[in-house]
Design a protein around this motif. Structure first.
Motif, PDB file in Angstrom:
ATOM      1  N   LYS A   2      55.346  74.966  88.389  1.00 41.68           N
ATOM      2  CA  LYS A   2      55.973  73.694  88.041  1.00 41.68           C
ATOM      3  C   LYS A   2      56.415  73.721  86.578  1.00 41.68           C
ATOM      4  O   LYS A   2      55.684  74.215  85.721  1.00 41.68           O
ATOM      5  CB  LYS A   2      55.005  72.542  88.274  1.00 41.68           C
ATOM      6  CG  LYS A   2      54.700  72.290  89.738  1.00 41.68           C
ATOM      7  CD  LYS A   2      53.850  71.070  89.905  1.00 41.68           C
ATOM      8  CE  LYS A   2      53.699  70.737  91.377  1.00 41.68           C
ATOM      9  NZ  LYS A   2      52.959  69.491  91.570  1.00 41.68           N
ATOM     10  N   PRO A   3      57.609  73.189  86.301  1.00 38.51           N
ATOM     11  CA  PRO A   3      58.150  73.240  84.933  1.00 38.51           C
ATOM     12  C   PRO A   3      57.211  72.661  83.873  1.00 38.51           C
ATOM     13  O   PRO A   3      57.124  73.183  82.767  1.00 38.51           O
ATOM     14  CB  PRO A   3      59.439  72.421  85.021  1.00 38.51           C
ATOM     15  CG  PRO A   3      59.810  72.443  86.467  1.00 38.51           C
ATOM     16  CD  PRO A   3      58.536  72.558  87.231  1.00 38.51           C
ATOM     17  N   GLU A   4      56.482  71.599  84.211  1.00 33.05           N
ATOM     18  CA  GLU A   4      55.609  70.967  83.217  1.00 33.05           C
ATOM     19  C   GLU A   4      54.403  71.841  82.850  1.00 33.05           C
ATOM     20  O   GLU A   4      53.713  71.579  81.862  1.00 33.05           O
ATOM     21  CB  GLU A   4      55.142  69.591  83.681  1.00 33.05           C
ATOM     22  CG  GLU A   4      54.327  69.588  84.953  1.00 33.05           C
ATOM     23  CD  GLU A   4      55.134  69.436  86.242  1.00 33.05           C
ATOM     24  OE1 GLU A   4      54.545  69.045  87.249  1.00 33.05           O
ATOM     25  OE2 GLU A   4      56.350  69.725  86.246  1.00 33.05           O
ATOM     26  N   LEU A   5      54.169  72.905  83.625  1.00 33.26           N
ATOM     27  CA  LEU A   5      53.048  73.803  83.347  1.00 33.26           C
ATOM     28  C   LEU A   5      53.476  75.097  82.667  1.00 33.26           C
ATOM     29  O   LEU A   5      52.638  75.829  82.132  1.00 33.26           O
ATOM     30  CB  LEU A   5      52.303  74.126  84.649  1.00 33.26           C
ATOM     31  CG  LEU A   5      51.738  72.942  85.415  1.00 33.26           C
ATOM     32  CD1 LEU A   5      51.172  73.384  86.756  1.00 33.26           C
ATOM     33  CD2 LEU A   5      50.673  72.229  84.598  1.00 33.26           C
ATOM     34  N   GLN A   6      54.779  75.371  82.660  1.00 30.61           N
ATOM     35  CA  GLN A   6      55.273  76.646  82.151  1.00 30.61           C
ATOM     36  C   GLN A   6      54.941  76.896  80.686  1.00 30.61           C
ATOM     37  O   GLN A   6      54.598  78.012  80.313  1.00 30.61           O
ATOM     38  CB  GLN A   6      56.788  76.760  82.345  1.00 30.61           C
ATOM     39  CG  GLN A   6      57.160  77.032  83.777  1.00 30.61           C
ATOM     40  CD  GLN A   6      58.654  77.185  83.965  1.00 30.61           C
ATOM     41  OE1 GLN A   6      59.443  76.704  83.170  1.00 30.61           O
ATOM     42  NE2 GLN A   6      59.036  77.855  85.024  1.00 30.61           N
ATOM     43  N   THR A  44      38.239  81.606  90.608  1.00 31.71           N
ATOM     44  CA  THR A  44      39.155  80.619  90.020  1.00 31.71           C
ATOM     45  C   THR A  44      38.598  79.238  90.313  1.00 31.71           C
ATOM     46  O   THR A  44      38.178  78.962  91.433  1.00 31.71           O
ATOM     47  CB  THR A  44      40.567  80.744  90.639  1.00 31.71           C
ATOM     48  OG1 THR A  44      41.052  82.075  90.409  1.00 31.71           O
ATOM     49  CG2 THR A  44      41.530  79.746  90.034  1.00 31.71           C
ATOM     50  N   GLU A  45      38.619  78.393  89.298  1.00 34.45           N
ATOM     51  CA  GLU A  45      38.130  77.031  89.481  1.00 34.45           C
ATOM     52  C   GLU A  45      39.089  76.043  88.821  1.00 34.45           C
ATOM     53  O   GLU A  45      39.482  76.218  87.669  1.00 34.45           O
ATOM     54  CB  GLU A  45      36.738  76.879  88.883  1.00 34.45           C
ATOM     55  CG  GLU A  45      36.090  75.578  89.287  1.00 34.45           C
ATOM     56  CD  GLU A  45      34.577  75.620  89.146  1.00 34.45           C
ATOM     57  OE1 GLU A  45      34.037  74.590  88.725  1.00 34.45           O
ATOM     58  OE2 GLU A  45      33.967  76.647  89.437  1.00 34.45           O
ATOM     59  N   VAL A  46      39.455  75.017  89.587  1.00 30.38           N
ATOM     60  CA  VAL A  46      40.340  73.954  89.097  1.00 30.38           C
ATOM     61  C   VAL A  46      39.568  72.646  89.199  1.00 30.38           C
ATOM     62  O   VAL A  46      39.077  72.301  90.279  1.00 30.38           O
ATOM     63  CB  VAL A  46      41.645  73.892  89.932  1.00 30.38           C
ATOM     64  CG1 VAL A  46      42.520  72.740  89.487  1.00 30.38           C
ATOM     65  CG2 VAL A  46      42.405  75.215  89.843  1.00 30.38           C
ATOM     66  N   PRO A  47      39.449  71.907  88.088  1.00 31.72           N
ATOM     67  CA  PRO A  47      38.740  70.620  88.147  1.00 31.72           C
ATOM     68  C   PRO A  47      39.376  69.678  89.168  1.00 31.72           C
ATOM     69  O   PRO A  47      40.596  69.713  89.387  1.00 31.72           O
ATOM     70  CB  PRO A  47      38.895  70.056  86.734  1.00 31.72           C
ATOM     71  CG  PRO A  47      39.193  71.227  85.871  1.00 31.72           C
ATOM     72  CD  PRO A  47      39.938  72.199  86.750  1.00 31.72           C
ATOM     73  N   GLY A  52      45.752  70.012  93.555  1.00 29.15           N
ATOM     74  CA  GLY A  52      46.973  69.581  94.232  1.00 29.15           C
ATOM     75  C   GLY A  52      48.170  69.396  93.320  1.00 29.15           C
ATOM     76  O   GLY A  52      49.189  68.872  93.748  1.00 29.15           O
ATOM     77  N   GLN A  53      48.056  69.854  92.073  1.00 31.83           N
ATOM     78  CA  GLN A  53      49.157  69.701  91.110  1.00 31.83           C
ATOM     79  C   GLN A  53      49.788  71.036  90.721  1.00 31.83           C
ATOM     80  O   GLN A  53      50.589  71.089  89.794  1.00 31.83           O
ATOM     81  CB  GLN A  53      48.642  68.986  89.855  1.00 31.83           C
ATOM     82  CG  GLN A  53      48.103  67.600  90.130  1.00 31.83           C
ATOM     83  CD  GLN A  53      47.499  66.978  88.883  1.00 31.83           C
ATOM     84  OE1 GLN A  53      48.013  67.129  87.781  1.00 31.83           O
ATOM     85  NE2 GLN A  53      46.391  66.271  89.055  1.00 31.83           N
ATOM     86  N   GLY A  54      49.394  72.104  91.398  1.00 34.41           N
ATOM     87  CA  GLY A  54      49.961  73.420  91.099  1.00 34.41           C
ATOM     88  C   GLY A  54      49.294  74.125  89.936  1.00 34.41           C
ATOM     89  O   GLY A  54      49.771  75.171  89.483  1.00 34.41           O
ATOM     90  N   VAL A  55      48.178  73.583  89.458  1.00 34.30           N
ATOM     91  CA  VAL A  55      47.504  74.171  88.298  1.00 34.30           C
ATOM     92  C   VAL A  55      46.894  75.529  88.650  1.00 34.30           C
ATOM     93  O   VAL A  55      46.994  76.481  87.873  1.00 34.30           O
ATOM     94  CB  VAL A  55      46.440  73.204  87.729  1.00 34.30           C
ATOM     95  CG1 VAL A  55      45.640  73.859  86.621  1.00 34.30           C
ATOM     96  CG2 VAL A  55      47.112  71.929  87.226  1.00 34.30           C
TER      97      VAL A  55
END
Length: 109
Positions: A2-6, A44-47, A52-55
């Motif tokens: 996602k662009p906001e994560l780039q 891998t761990e995502v809070p 669900g945000q592509g992190v």
């Protein structure tokens, strides 16, 4: 990705043996270690607030790019990373040869 994560920086927290990606004051991470002369990716761990945000995908992509930049091979022991590599075979070029068989089509008996 996602662009906001780039443009978010990937941090190598070598003291904790993990790559970190901080998004909105929460940190997703991937644990790693040295194994057989390659970089082994363990977990891998995502809070919850970032799920669900592509992190997770962004984290994997940034770590793979980092591995490639370091000219290292990787051992994908994390199921999330293995799943990503199966969907994106172009990244399998980084997998240590002994582990490439995980990505070969199963022979029919």
């Amino acid at each position: 990705m996602k662009p906001e994560l780039q443009n978010l920086p990937l941090t190598d927290n070598s003291g904790s043996h993990r790559f970190e990606l901080t998004v909105n004051h929460a940190t997703a991470f991937m644990e790693y270690g040295e194994r057989e002369g390659a970089l082994a990716l363990f977990h891998t761990e995502v809070p919850g607030q970032l799920e669900g945000q592509g992190v997770g995908t962004a984290l994997v992509e940034k770590v793979l790019a980092e591995v490639e930049q370091r000219q290292r091979q990787l051992i994908p022991l994390c199921p999330f990373v293995t799943s990503y590599l199966k969907r994106h075979p172009e990244w399998q070029r980084l997998v240590a040869p002994a582990y490439l068989r995980w990505f070969q089509p199963k022979e029919q008996e």
